[in-house]
Design a protein around this motif. Structure first.
Motif, mmCIF file in Angstrom:
data_model
loop_
_atom_site.group_PDB
_atom_site.id
_atom_site.type_symbol
_atom_site.label_atom_id
_atom_site.label_comp_id
_atom_site.label_asym_id
_atom_site.label_seq_id
_atom_site.Cartn_x
_atom_site.Cartn_y
_atom_site.Cartn_z
ATOM 1 N N ARG A 157 1.102 -1.170 -0.063
ATOM 2 C CA ARG A 157 -0.060 -0.340 -0.147
ATOM 3 C C ARG A 157 1.045 1.594 -0.068
ATOM 4 O O ARG A 157 0.646 1.785 -0.492
ATOM 5 C CB ARG A 157 -1.151 -0.253 1.405
ATOM 6 N N ASP B 166 -9.140 -5.774 -7.043
ATOM 7 C CA ASP B 166 -9.176 -5.066 -6.759
ATOM 8 C C ASP B 166 -8.108 -5.128 -5.593
ATOM 9 O O ASP B 166 -8.169 -5.623 -4.710
ATOM 10 C CB ASP B 166 -9.874 -4.583 -6.357
ATOM 11 N N ARG C 243 -7.842 -2.961 -3.207
ATOM 12 C CA ARG C 243 -7.874 -2.781 -2.496
ATOM 13 C C ARG C 243 -8.847 -3.709 -1.372
ATOM 14 O O ARG C 243 -9.264 -2.861 0.008
ATOM 15 C CB ARG C 243 -8.968 -1.184 -2.193
ATOM 16 N N PRO D 210 -9.463 1.272 -11.025
ATOM 17 C CA PRO D 210 -10.551 1.391 -9.605
ATOM 18 C C PRO D 210 -10.984 3.241 -10.718
ATOM 19 O O PRO D 210 -10.071 3.716 -11.533
ATOM 20 C CB PRO D 210 -9.613 1.921 -8.644
ATOM 21 N N SER E 40 -13.708 4.424 -3.552
ATOM 22 C CA SER E 40 -13.411 4.283 -2.747
ATOM 23 C C SER E 40 -14.230 2.847 -2.411
ATOM 24 O O SER E 40 -13.264 1.687 -1.640
ATOM 25 C CB SER E 40 -13.773 4.650 -1.399
ATOM 26 N N LYS E 41 -15.125 2.711 -3.088
ATOM 27 C CA LYS E 41 -15.742 1.534 -2.852
ATOM 28 C C LYS E 41 -15.292 0.112 -3.902
ATOM 29 O O LYS E 41 -14.383 0.400 -4.795
ATOM 30 C CB LYS E 41 -17.027 1.630 -3.379
#
Lengths: 141, 503
Positions: free
Chosen positions: B210, B389, B391, B444, B449-450
């Motif tokens: 990250r 993804d 995230r 993304p 942020s979803k």
């Protein structure tokens, strides 16, 4: 640290001259990738000398000109010999290797041109010299 | 045992076996391989995906846009894959042998443009000049090959491409990453992260932390050592640390997974009993021996914990989570260990493989408290090239997106894109029976942020129209089909992995 290519293998010291007999060996070295530094050639006449790395019976240091070079070793007794060649491009006297002893930026080669990605063994590089003059080619990799 | 001595000995042993025998294959049988492929291509047009690239450089050209690019989707899709399989009538027999070509699909306000260029590795340059293959390959015995100085002499830079710390890198797995110019794709040369690590194996599947730093592994099977090299490169592109994790026997690894705390590296056991002189010809997965898994703490690379699990072949790992001593890593498992050694081997020879790869999306469940590991399958069969993804977290785990086979297909190759939820629910878009579907990257939505809010961007090869195109799908509604397609007027060889660089 033990590596595939110990520094002593191509040590610059002791350019020994040898006692004489009959034949002359001509070594043609091909496939030089650059013109930098020096090409060092060692002639060895035994497995023990090969493994030791410092027991060459003759050595030569040559300046690259073009992509190949030729040199002679005179007055060789009949017997078994092997040749190893290093292109010391940065003139630091050794074949530069990485963390596992793999040569990375400088060329090397052996008589018989065995297709191994490591230092050849004496048995793989050895050849016979008889009463006649002989010519071999070492392709640098 | 002294590790370096150990490495030295295995190098001597394995590579001697690998490279010593003189080859007796040169001659008509070998030289007929390219002709056999050309005959096969006339009968099976989908083989165009395994044909040599028409040329080594494709200058920028506009792609014919159908539909509309989403407003927030701007950037470059880079893709890499083997594209040069034949020289002087000789054709490689293993897909992984072809020299790499990198494509750049630029998405901007004007539409979509494409350019591509062969990676000019030392191998490609030497062989292009000679007009024949000169060097040993990883999966094919090359007649009259010259001796290689080291593993990088054989580097084809053909597997993946990433952008990191401002550099575009074409990746292989048996040697150096190769830096390219991000705009014109010209080759800058191999990357050395540290002098003593020059030419060391750097896998095609690094993973981003990250904080922008990069983790990677290097399987040392190709250079004959029973070990894995671990790399950690800072967001600034400078090597932070590296370590060698010794293994107890020969193990092949292509990619890895990671959680916040651990790297998960599975080594597939193999024996050297195969025939031939190239690595994949000699290597045979050993179904009797378990796979060994190293769970390596990111903050203590020298303290791996080892686990064993039933034998399997995995090229591609996806996401991994860790909670309460349980690691769950998802991957595409190959059930046929013989076929897994040379995927699409028939296509390389110009014939139809009797069946597609027997694959399944599975979880590897590692119990750190009880020292156990097991495979958990949910019946999702027939996919490859998984992406996710990044995230995704344990609390909110995202989907796996992968290329799959759905319904009738002209080629033994995926023809659809699927999204699979953690609960197993699957959404599919099928491009059609004439379309071969390559990896699609997840991009993304800017500012969003979803989880899973974004697009899938990848390439397809339309066999009927003999053309390659870019496709853009809404990741959350992929079953609705592409939002946009952008077509080239010709077909490119199928590639492996890509990278989307957002602007």
């Amino acid at each position: 640290m033990t590596t595939l290519f110990p520094c002593a293998f191509f040590a610059l010291a002791a350019f020994a001259a040898t006692a004489a007999q009959a034949s002359e060996l001509t070594v043609e070295i091909t496939d030089l990738r650059t013109q930098k530094g020096a090409v060092m050639v060692a002639l060895i006449d035994s497995a023990a000398g090969w493994d030791d790395g410092s027991k060459a019976i003759a050595r030569r240091k040559l300046t690259p000109e073009g992509d190949q070079l030729t040199l002679q070793f005179a007055d060789l007794k009949p017997g078994q010999y092997a040749v190893q060649v290093m292109h010391d491009e940065n003139s630091n006297g050794k074949l530069d290797t990485n963390f596992i002893g793999m040569p990375v930026v400088e060329g090397y080669g052996f008589s018989n041109n065995p297709r191994v990605m490591r230092r050849a063994k004496f048995d793989e590089a050895r050849f016979e010299v008889g009463a006649e003059d002989q010519r071999i080619t070492v392709k640098l990799r | 045992m002294n590790r370096r001595r150990f490495l030295r000995d295995t190098l001597l042993g394995t590579l001697a076996a690998a490279t010593l025998p003189r080859l007796a294959l040169a001659g008509s049988a070998d030289n007929g391989r390219a002709a056999a492929f050309a005959r096969g291509l006339r009968a099976e047009p989908w083989l165009i995906g395994w044909r040599n690239a028409a040329r080594s450089v494709f200058e920028p050209t506009g792609a014919k846009l159908e539909g509309r690019l989403p407003k927030g989707l701007r950037g470059v899709l880079y893709r890499n894959g083997p594209a040069w399989f034949e020289r002087a009538g000789f054709r490689y027999q293993h897909w992984f042998d072809g020299d790499g070509m990198v494509h750049a699909w630029r998405l901007d306000d004007a539409g979509v443009s494409h350019r591509a260029r062969m990676v000019e590795t030392p191998k490609f340059q030497r062989e292009h000049a000679a007009g024949r293959f000169l060097l040993p390959a990883v999966g094919t015995t090359v007649p009259d090959a010259i001796a290689a100085r080291n593993n990088d002499d054989m580097n084809t830079a053909n597997t993946a491409v990433i952008e990191h710390a401002g550099r575009l890198l074409a990746l292989w797995e048996g040697g150096s990453a190769t830096e390219l110019d991000a705009v014109d794709l010209k080759t800058r040369g191999p990357v050395s992260w540290r002098e003593d690590l020059t030419a060391a194996p750097f896998s095609a599947h690094p993973l981003l932390e990250r904080d922008g730093s990069l983790w990677n592994i290097g399987g040392m099977a190709m250079i004959g050592a029973n070990a894995v090299l671990v790399w950690n490169i800072g967001a600034d592109g400078v090597l932070r640390k590296s370590a060698v994790v010794d293994d107890s026997g020969p193990g092949y690894v292509h990619s890895f997974a990671m959680t916040e705390r651990h790297l998960i590296v599975m080594l597939e056991p193999y024996t050297q009993g195969g025939e031939g002189q190239s690595m994949f010809e000699r290597m045979q997965y050993d179904p009797r021996a378990p796979c060994r898994i190293a769970v390596i703490p990111k903050d203590a690379l020298d303290q791996p914990r080892w686990f064993e699990v039933e034998s399997a072949a995995v090229y591609h790992w996806a996401d991994a989570t860790e909670h309460d001593g349980i690691i769950d890593a998802r991957a595409v498992r190959h059930h046929d260990l013989v076929q897994a050694r040379a995927p699409l081997a028939g296509a390389m020879r110009g014939v139809r493989d009797p069946q597609g790869a027997a694959t399944e999306l599975v979880s590897l469940r590692i119990d750190l408290k009880n020292n156990t590991a097991q495979w958990i399958g949910r019946g999702h069969r027939g996919g490859e090239f998984p992406v996710f993804d990044p995230r995704s977290t344990r609390l909110q785990r995202g989907r796996i997106y992968l290329s799959v086979s759905a319904g009738r297909s002209r080629a033994p190759y995926p023809n659809a894109i699927a999204a699979i939820d953690e609960d197993g629910r699957t959404r599919v878009h099928r491009f059609g029976s004439d379309v071969m579907v390559e990896e699609h990257r997840f991009v993304p939505r800017p500012g969003g942020s979803k989880l899973d809010d974004g697009w899938l961007v990848g390439t397809v090869l339309d066999v009927d129209k003999q053309r390659t195109g870019l496709s853009v799908l809404d990741a959350s509604r992929l079953e609705d089909g592409p939002l946009a397609m952008a077509w080239l007027p010709l077909a490119m060889p199928l590639g492996f992995h890509g990278w989307f660089s957002q602007t």
